[in-house]
Design an enzyme around this catalytic site. Sequence first.
Site, short mmCIF file in Angstrom:
data_model
loop_
_atom_site.label_atom_id
_atom_site.label_comp_id
_atom_site.label_asym_id
_atom_site.label_seq_id
_atom_site.Cartn_x
_atom_site.Cartn_y
_atom_site.Cartn_z
N THR A 1 -8.32 1.38 5.88
CA THR A 1 -8.26 0.63 4.61
C THR A 1 -7.41 -0.62 4.79
O THR A 1 -7.85 -1.74 4.45
CB THR A 1 -7.64 1.52 3.51
OG1 THR A 1 -8.35 2.75 3.47
CG2 THR A 1 -7.73 0.84 2.16
N GLU B 1 0.82 -1.20 0.00
CA GLU B 1 0.00 0.00 0.00
C GLU B 1 0.86 1.25 0.00
O GLU B 1 1.97 1.26 0.50
CB GLU B 1 -0.93 -0.02 1.22
CG GLU B 1 -1.97 1.06 1.13
CD GLU B 1 -3.17 0.86 2.02
OE1 GLU B 1 -3.06 0.16 3.02
OE2 GLU B 1 -4.21 1.44 1.69
N ASP B 2 0.33 2.33 -0.58
CA ASP B 2 1.07 3.58 -0.65
C ASP B 2 1.31 4.19 0.73
O ASP B 2 2.41 4.57 1.07
CB ASP B 2 0.38 4.59 -1.59
CG ASP B 2 -1.09 4.82 -1.27
OD1 ASP B 2 -1.62 4.25 -0.29
OD2 ASP B 2 -1.74 5.59 -2.02
N LYS C 1 1.82 7.51 8.44
CA LYS C 1 1.48 8.73 9.18
C LYS C 1 0.89 8.30 10.52
O LYS C 1 -0.32 8.28 10.69
CB LYS C 1 0.43 9.53 8.40
CG LYS C 1 0.96 10.38 7.28
CD LYS C 1 -0.04 11.46 6.85
CE LYS C 1 -1.00 10.96 5.80
NZ LYS C 1 -1.77 12.07 5.15
N PHE D 1 -0.59 16.26 3.91
CA PHE D 1 -1.23 15.59 2.78
C PHE D 1 -0.21 15.60 1.65
O PHE D 1 0.19 16.66 1.16
CB PHE D 1 -2.53 16.28 2.35
CG PHE D 1 -3.30 15.40 1.40
CD1 PHE D 1 -4.18 14.44 1.88
CD2 PHE D 1 -3.11 15.50 0.03
CE1 PHE D 1 -4.85 13.60 1.02
CE2 PHE D 1 -3.77 14.66 -0.84
CZ PHE D 1 -4.64 13.71 -0.36
N ASP E 1 -2.57 5.59 6.87
CA ASP E 1 -3.05 6.87 7.42
C ASP E 1 -3.89 6.56 8.66
O ASP E 1 -3.34 6.27 9.71
CB ASP E 1 -3.81 7.59 6.31
CG ASP E 1 -4.21 9.01 6.67
OD1 ASP E 1 -3.46 9.67 7.42
OD2 ASP E 1 -5.27 9.46 6.21
N THR E 2 -5.21 6.58 8.56
CA THR E 2 -6.03 6.19 9.71
C THR E 2 -5.89 4.71 9.99
O THR E 2 -6.12 4.25 11.11
CB THR E 2 -7.52 6.49 9.49
OG1 THR E 2 -8.03 5.65 8.45
CG2 THR E 2 -7.74 7.96 9.13
N GLY E 3 -5.53 3.95 8.97
CA GLY E 3 -5.37 2.50 9.12
C GLY E 3 -6.61 1.71 8.74
O GLY E 3 -6.58 0.48 8.68
N ARG F 1 -0.06 11.51 -9.31
CA ARG F 1 0.47 10.15 -9.11
C ARG F 1 1.77 9.92 -9.89
O ARG F 1 2.58 9.07 -9.52
CB ARG F 1 -0.55 9.10 -9.59
CG ARG F 1 -1.86 9.09 -8.83
CD ARG F 1 -2.64 7.82 -9.17
NE ARG F 1 -4.05 7.89 -8.82
CZ ARG F 1 -4.55 7.59 -7.63
NH1 ARG F 1 -3.75 7.24 -6.65
NH2 ARG F 1 -5.85 7.66 -7.40
P1 IMP Z 1 -6.53 5.06 5.61
O1 IMP Z 1 -7.63 4.06 5.44
O2 IMP Z 1 -6.99 6.28 6.34
O3 IMP Z 1 -5.27 4.49 6.23
O4 IMP Z 1 -6.21 5.64 4.19
C1 IMP Z 1 -5.46 5.04 3.30
C2 IMP Z 1 -5.67 5.65 1.93
O5 IMP Z 1 -6.00 7.06 1.98
C3 IMP Z 1 -4.38 5.55 1.18
O6 IMP Z 1 -4.27 4.31 0.54
C4 IMP Z 1 -4.47 6.74 0.24
O7 IMP Z 1 -5.16 6.37 -0.94
C5 IMP Z 1 -5.28 7.77 1.00
N1 IMP Z 1 -4.38 8.77 1.64
C6 IMP Z 1 -4.13 8.90 2.95
N2 IMP Z 1 -3.26 9.91 3.18
C7 IMP Z 1 -2.95 10.41 1.98
C8 IMP Z 1 -2.07 11.48 1.53
O8 IMP Z 1 -1.40 12.17 2.31
N3 IMP Z 1 -2.04 11.70 0.20
C9 IMP Z 1 -2.75 10.98 -0.71
N4 IMP Z 1 -3.55 9.97 -0.35
C10 IMP Z 1 -3.66 9.69 0.98
MG MG Z 2 -6.36 8.42 -3.04
#
Ligand code: IMP
Ligand code: MG
Length: 175
Positions: free
Chosen positions: A102, A94-95, A126, A147, A98-100, A160
């Site tokens: 996904t 995964e890229d 993050k 961001f 963030d919140t975790g 991207r």
């Molecule tokens: P999570 O479920 O909050 O961990 O979000 C994960 C997804 O949110 C990543 O796979 C990204 O697609 C998107 N995302 C979270 N932070 C960023 C950021 O800083 N830039 C671009 N996409 C982000």
């Molecule tokens: Mg995205």
Amino acid sequence: MNVTPLISAETIQRRVAELADALSRRYAEREVVLLVVLKGGIVFAADLMRRMTIPVVIDFVRARSYEGTESNGAVELTFSPETPLEGRDVIIVEDILDTGQTSHAIREWVRAKQPASVALCVLLDKPSRRRVDIEADFTGLVIDDHFVVGYGLDYEQQGRQFPDIGVLNGKERSI
Ligand code: IMP
Ligand code: MG
């Protein structure tokens, strides 16, 4: 797009090579399934797999968070891999963590398929944004709450293609 450089292409490539080495050592003599999280994970995965020295199979998963429901963490899989995962060593690529939410949802989905093992490999982390108790098994770089765009990461589908990673100006906090 107005972006302030944060992580150079050279730094990214160095860390990706180190991650590829770590994965190749950890899974020595095995064949792994790289389960790439669309769309953001594709650039990272493309570089990572080319530096790995063990056999890899690549497949894809796509997840969507429900709009405005960040607090309850509802995540829906909108694309699932064709590769059977039962008994396989699966590495979710995964890229960014963030919140975790996904990664957590995808990992649970993978676990239900009864793989031999499942690991999470992320380019960026993050930790200050975490809402779900999850850590990556392999992490490229830890960043503050910016961001960021580039190297697969987008803002409204743009950015991207950038070879480096930068902070999107005027958008200091993540969504
Ligand atoms: P999570 O479920 O909050 O961990 O979000 C994960 C997804 O949110 C990543 O796979 C990204 O697609 C998107 N995302 C979270 N932070 C960023 C950021 O800083 N830039 C671009 N996409 C982000
Ligand atoms: Mg995205």
